[in-house]
Design an enzyme around this catalytic site. Structure first.
Site, short mmCIF file in Angstrom:
data_model
loop_
_atom_site.label_atom_id
_atom_site.label_comp_id
_atom_site.label_asym_id
_atom_site.label_seq_id
_atom_site.Cartn_x
_atom_site.Cartn_y
_atom_site.Cartn_z
N GLU A 45 0.84 -1.20 0.00
CA GLU A 45 0.00 0.00 0.00
C GLU A 45 0.87 1.24 0.00
O GLU A 45 1.63 1.45 0.93
CB GLU A 45 -0.93 0.01 1.22
N ASP A 74 -9.67 -0.23 -1.29
CA ASP A 74 -9.20 0.64 -0.22
C ASP A 74 -10.40 1.47 0.21
O ASP A 74 -11.12 2.01 -0.62
CB ASP A 74 -8.04 1.53 -0.68
N PHE A 150 -17.70 -4.20 11.55
CA PHE A 150 -16.29 -4.12 11.94
C PHE A 150 -15.84 -2.66 11.93
O PHE A 150 -16.60 -1.76 11.56
CB PHE A 150 -15.42 -4.97 11.02
N LYS A 174 -26.69 -3.25 5.58
CA LYS A 174 -25.50 -2.41 5.37
C LYS A 174 -25.08 -2.45 3.90
O LYS A 174 -24.85 -1.41 3.29
CB LYS A 174 -24.35 -2.88 6.28
P1 ITT Z 1 -7.31 -4.69 3.45
O1 ITT Z 1 -6.40 -5.83 3.78
O2 ITT Z 1 -8.39 -5.05 2.47
O3 ITT Z 1 -6.59 -3.41 3.05
P2 ITT Z 1 -8.07 -3.08 5.76
O4 ITT Z 1 -8.84 -3.39 7.01
O5 ITT Z 1 -6.66 -2.57 5.91
O6 ITT Z 1 -8.10 -4.37 4.83
P3 ITT Z 1 -8.86 -0.64 4.34
O7 ITT Z 1 -7.46 -0.15 4.32
O8 ITT Z 1 -9.64 -0.62 3.07
O9 ITT Z 1 -8.95 -2.13 4.90
O10 ITT Z 1 -9.78 0.12 5.38
C1 ITT Z 1 -9.25 0.96 6.33
C2 ITT Z 1 -10.03 0.94 7.59
O11 ITT Z 1 -11.22 1.73 7.43
C3 ITT Z 1 -10.50 -0.42 8.08
O12 ITT Z 1 -9.51 -1.09 8.79
C4 ITT Z 1 -11.67 0.00 8.97
O13 ITT Z 1 -11.21 0.38 10.24
C5 ITT Z 1 -12.22 1.22 8.24
N1 ITT Z 1 -13.34 0.81 7.38
C6 ITT Z 1 -13.34 0.61 6.05
N2 ITT Z 1 -14.55 0.18 5.64
C7 ITT Z 1 -15.31 0.10 6.75
C8 ITT Z 1 -16.63 -0.30 7.00
O14 ITT Z 1 -17.43 -0.74 6.04
N3 ITT Z 1 -17.06 -0.26 8.25
C9 ITT Z 1 -16.29 0.16 9.25
N4 ITT Z 1 -15.02 0.53 9.13
C10 ITT Z 1 -14.54 0.51 7.86
#
Ligand code: ITT
Length: 196
Positions: A45, A74, A150, A174
């Protein structure tokens, strides 16, 4: 034996380390007959202000390395009163100050408007790629509520749901309005027409 109505299923390879996200995506794509395979590899990333750019570079690098077409996403929470923070840094901020840290930053703040944004990238080993975006507006709640979902779900109240947070909605509720639901449905429409 051949099944009646045996429309061939399409497969997409989704690179993510977030199993909750994967569950939501699998359910969205199921409606389109797309089976999603999770590849749990740490994706590269880049640091950037644009979630589209971050998703695109991750997908392109992974597609080349794995020699497979891959999908990455992302996503992030963008809070108006904090000038879009945590935005592209949502993952790090969630792991460090978390939900309670955001509530503290927002303590006494009147403007509670926020957006969840999602950027889905599809890339092929040839270097071709596509981006699909989605966003949903709502308010940051005053306290955390609900135990579903989450990440920042317990503090995000989408408009039109009587103050319930994402963590108080079922996955299907959702998915129907979420940033992820919107972006992945755009991807799915394109993907099924592409591989038909
Ligand atoms: P990847 O391995 O897919 O990158 P990640 O958890 O790091 O998983 P992202 O970077 O896309 O995912 O997301 C960043 C953060 O934003 C994620 O860890 C959550 O805390 C928050 N987030 C993203 N989408 C969300 C959702 O639908 N509901 C709640 N929090 C969300």
């Amino acid at each position: 034996m051949k099944r009646k109505n045996s429309a061939k299923r399409k497969v997409a390879y989704f690179l993510s380390n977030n199993v909750n996200k994967f569950r939501e995506v699998a359910r969205i794509l199921e409606e389109y007959g797309i089976v999603i395979a999770l590849i749990r590899l740490k994706k590269k990333e880049i640091q950037n202000d644009s979630i589209e750019k971050i998703a695109k570079v991750s997908a392109e690098e992974a597609a080349e390395e794995l020699n497979l077409p891959v999908v990455t996403e992302d996503a992030g929470l963008f809070i108006d009163a904090l000038n879009g923070f945590p935005g592209p840094y949502s993952s790090f901020i969630y792991r460090t100050i978390g939900v309670e840290g955001i509530l503290k930053l927002m303590s006494g703040v009147e403007n509670r408007k926020a957006k969840f944004k999602s950027a889905v990238a599809y890339a092929e080993p040839s270097g071709k790629s596509r981006i699909f975006s989605g966003e949903v507006s709502g308010d940051i709640s005053v306290t955390a509520k609900g135990d579903k979902g989450f990440g920042f779900d317990p503090i995000f109240q989408p408009y039109g749901y009587e103050g319930r947070t994402f963590a108080e909605l079922d996955t299907d509720e959702k998915n129907a309005i979420s940033h992820r639901g919107l972006a992945f449905r755009k991807f799915a429409e394109w993907y099924i027409s592409k591989v038909r």
